[in-house]
Design an enzyme around this catalytic site. Structure first.
Site, mmCIF file in Angstrom:
data_model
loop_
_atom_site.group_PDB
_atom_site.id
_atom_site.type_symbol
_atom_site.label_atom_id
_atom_site.label_comp_id
_atom_site.label_asym_id
_atom_site.label_seq_id
_atom_site.Cartn_x
_atom_site.Cartn_y
_atom_site.Cartn_z
ATOM 1 N N CYS B 42 0.814 -1.210 0.000
ATOM 2 C CA CYS B 42 0.000 0.000 0.000
ATOM 3 C C CYS B 42 0.851 1.265 0.000
ATOM 4 O O CYS B 42 0.331 2.361 -0.146
ATOM 5 C CB CYS B 42 -0.922 0.026 1.208
ATOM 6 S SG CYS B 42 -2.142 -1.277 1.171
ATOM 7 N N CYS B 120 -1.697 9.328 7.093
ATOM 8 C CA CYS B 120 -0.448 9.074 7.821
ATOM 9 C C CYS B 120 -0.680 9.190 9.328
ATOM 10 O O CYS B 120 -0.095 8.442 10.115
ATOM 11 C CB CYS B 120 0.634 10.062 7.395
ATOM 12 S SG CYS B 120 1.163 9.848 5.695
#
Lengths: 396, 314
Positions: B42, B120
């Site tokens: 990913c 993130c």
């Protein structure tokens, strides 16, 4: 800190001579080339001289076969939709998995509008599979569009051979090539490459200005105008001509021809960097190395690290490069080109493209070769997928 | 550069990459808590570990003394990992208290993140949660009893909605609720789902349908298969090539298989996707001959050559 610009497949530094050539048309010679008075003859003549000059650079074709556009993206759109709109009895398009989005996405849009599309696979070296190509051609194939040199890997596809096969299968098939990366880097002779019907390129990849490009349309090729609403370009592309940029494009083409030998010799610098990377960075893929490549392009994929982090680290040294990682693509997807080539998923996010130009020096390349291995090593130390002892990716 | 990172984000990234004093790159040995999130496929992943000072009487009073990370990812993924470790160590808190740190806290610590990089910070919060769950297991702490809601392990398994990033429906629904996601771009920014091929955006049972359900915009729709119809193969197969492929399947697979049992088969003709053939040897007299032809030969031909092929026994 000095900038080391190694992103010339993204855009190039305009040659000072190009800028000089453009300046008069941004000031005193501002007249509309379509106007009737004598003063407007200057800009009108400048356009026709530019057209002649580009025709000469492309192997002595007819000037009328050169159409000015706003760039390669418009050239590609014009080629694809222009061909579709002029040939309603056919609806099948063939392209490759390694096209620039300006072709691939345009073909997909054509598919949504009712065309059928075959996308040809490539092998691990980025080379198109010719068997699939032969099988893909069919009775209602209208257009084949194949990139000449890929922007990410520099891999050069055999467009002349593919165009010949298309014409020998059915001479009504139109063959288009996106030559944005190859014009200025490889010699292109459209008189000799007689099976190419349409060819796109732009100014800013060969030290010319942005916002200008051209489409070669071989005489007799049926293409409808894509932008309508004016008589310019013999009714084939409406809109007041971008005189200064057309002049700049022609100048850039002339200079590219003069510097062709230098461009070719960039492979020496490229190979030096490639060898340094291969020697000093463990677990690295040199993408496209098994195929003929543009002399200026090096695409490396480092297992276990992420490309954006590499670019930020390179930037600390003033080095400008680009990456096919997801984080740098604008979407969250990694490079479709590298994926089509089957670059391992542990490396596809760690790809970096260095693309050189005649303005690069040996010292610059040495500097990159010096700092790059350290950057990769640092990022790998912090990666949960990196096995320091064995210098490889670890997967639990 | 492309992303508009805050000074703080860039600074944390640089400090971390260059191993400045006070940064947290690494892994706690024999960690008391270990949590992971993301995958190399990913494009980003985080392995988060912490050590606690154990409280001999009451493990829920363990205090985290050290936090470390290994991160594969971009600038902001690394900066978010560094931020997470700093925040935890600064708080001198118990693992359960550490759960208060949300992805928004990480974003705030970084003085903002570009919208497309919010995932993130989510990765940091997810890895933290997983590590606390791991700690609780090791220390025999019953989180549920304490009223701590942890959704880790098992619960997020289910139908995969976004195939590119392997995002399941239960996880998607949980994140829509937890993070207050309202649009498909919100979802993509926070957990990446729908960020690559985009085919799950408006497919039945896809992101929009799930969003609508979660936000109560539409009555619940039935579970439906999100499989897109397979793109049809456009390539015309010439008669010669079809014949050759069928021949190869016969020689390479079907005949050797039958010969093992003392049988054989003869290919008689091919007309318009119908393969005419004749069983020989032991198979010819076999009661199940017809079945053999239908089941075996046709299956092999469909798989190896073309799914439109039919077998006709002669």
């Amino acid at each position: 800190m000095k900038t080391i610009y190694l992103d010339n497949n993204a855009t190039t530094q305009p040659d000072p001579e190009v800028v000089q050539a453009m300046l008069p048309y941004l000031s005193g010679e501002y007249f509309n080339p379509s106007s009737m008075y004598a003063r407007a003859k200057g800009p009108a003549r400048a356009i026709e001289q530019a057209r002649q000059s580009i025709a000469d650079c492309l192997g002595g074709i007819e000037p009328s076969e050169v159409l000015f556009t706003s760039g390669a993206t418009e050239s590609n759109n014009t080629a694809i939709f222009g061909a579709i709109n002029a040939n309603s009895s056919r609806r099948h398009i063939v392209t490759t998995a390694v096209e620039h989005p300006a072709v691939l996405e345009t073909c997909r849009e054509a598919e949504r509008r009712g065309c059928e599309l075959t996308v040809l696979p490539v092998d691990r070296d980025g080379m198109v599979d010719m068997d699939s190509y032969v099988r893909a051609l069919r009775e209602d194939t209208l257009l084949v569009s194949v990139i000449h040199a890929n922007n990410e890997t520099g891999v050069i596809l055999p467009i002349d051979e593919m165009a010949r096969i298309a014409k020998q299968t059915d001479e009504k098939i139109i063959f288009h090539t996106d030559a944005t990366q190859s014009i200025g880097k490889l010699p292109v002779d459209l008189k000799r490459s007689e099976n190419l019907d349409l060819l796109s390129f732009s100014g800013h990849k060969l030290h010319g200005p942005k916002g200008i490009g051209a489409l070669f349309i071989r005489r007799g090729t049926r293409v409808r105008p894509y932008i309508v609403g004016g008589h310019q370009e013999s009714g084939r592309r409406a809109g007041t001509e971008n005189v200064a940029y057309i002049v700049g494009l022609a100048k850039a083409c002339e200079l590219a021809l003069q510097h062709m030998r230098e461009e070719q010799s960039l492979s020496v610098l490229r190979d030096r960097l490639q060898n340094a990377v291969a020697e000093n960075v463990p677990a690295v893929e040199i993408n496209g190395a098994g195929s003929p490549r543009l002399p200026n392009t090096l695409n490396v994929a480092c297992h276990g690290v992420e490309g954006e982090a590499i670019l930020y680290e390179l930037d600390e040294y003033g080095i400008c490069a680009s990456s096919g990682s997801a984080c740098t693509s604008g979407s969250l997807d990694s490079s479709h080109v590298l994926k089509a080539m089957g670059v391992p998923f542990t490396a596809v996010h760690g790809s970096v493209r260095f693309s050189m130009s005649r303005f690069n020096t040996e010292e610059e390349i040495e500097r990159v070769a010096e700092v790059f291995p350290g950057i990769i090593a640092r990022l790998r130390r912090m990666s949960p997928f990196w096995d320091d002892e064995n210098d490889c990716v670890k997967m639990d | 550069m492309g992303w508009d990172y805050s000074e703080k984000t860039t600074q944390l990234f640089k400090d971390a990459v260059h191993g400045k004093a006070g940064t947290h790159m690494g892994e706690v040995e024999d960690a008391d808590g270990l949590g992971e999130h993301g995958s190399i496929a990913c494009g980003d992943a985080l392995r988060f570990t912490f050590r606690v000072e154990r409280n001999q009487e009451d493990p829920t009073k363990d205090v985290i003394t050290e936090a470390r990370y290994l991160t594969f990812g971009c600038t902001s993924a690394i900066a978010a990992s560094e931020a997470l470790c700093r925040m935890i160590e600064e708080r001198h808190c118990t693992p359960i208290e550490a759960l208060d740190i949300s992805n928004q806290d990480i974003v705030d610590f970084l003085e903002g993140l570009p919208a497309a990089k919010i995932h993130c910070s989510v990765m940091g919060a997810e890895a933290l949660e997983a590590a606390v769950f791991n700690w609780a297991q090791k220390r025999g702490v019953d989180l549920q009893k304490l009223g701590v809601e942890l959704s880790q392990v098992g619960e997020d398994e289910g139908r995969i909605v976004c195939k590119c990033f392997s995002v399941t429906e239960p996880y998607l629904r949980r994140k829509i609720r937890e993070l207050g996601l309202k649009t498909i771009p919100d979802i993509t920014a926070a957990i990446k789902a729908g960020g690559a091929c985009m085919s799950c955006h408006h497919a039945p049972g896809g992101l929009q349908d799930i969003l609508d359900e979660e936000l109560g915009r539409k009555p619940s729709t039935e579970e439906s298969d999100t499989d897109q119809p397979k793109p049809t193969e456009n390539e015309p197969v010439s008669a010669y090539r079809l014949g050759k492929q069928i021949d190869q399947a016969f020689e390479g697979y079907i005949r050797p298989m039958l010969q093992r049992d003392g049988g054989d088969i003869e290919l008689v003709d091919i007309k318009n996707y119908k393969v005419f053939c004749r069983l020989q040897g032991a198979c010819a007299d076999c009661a199940g001959a017809n079945m053999t032809l239908k089941m075996l030969v046709e299956q092999v031909l469909k798989e190896r050559v073309d799914e439109n092929l039919k077998v006709v026994a002669v």
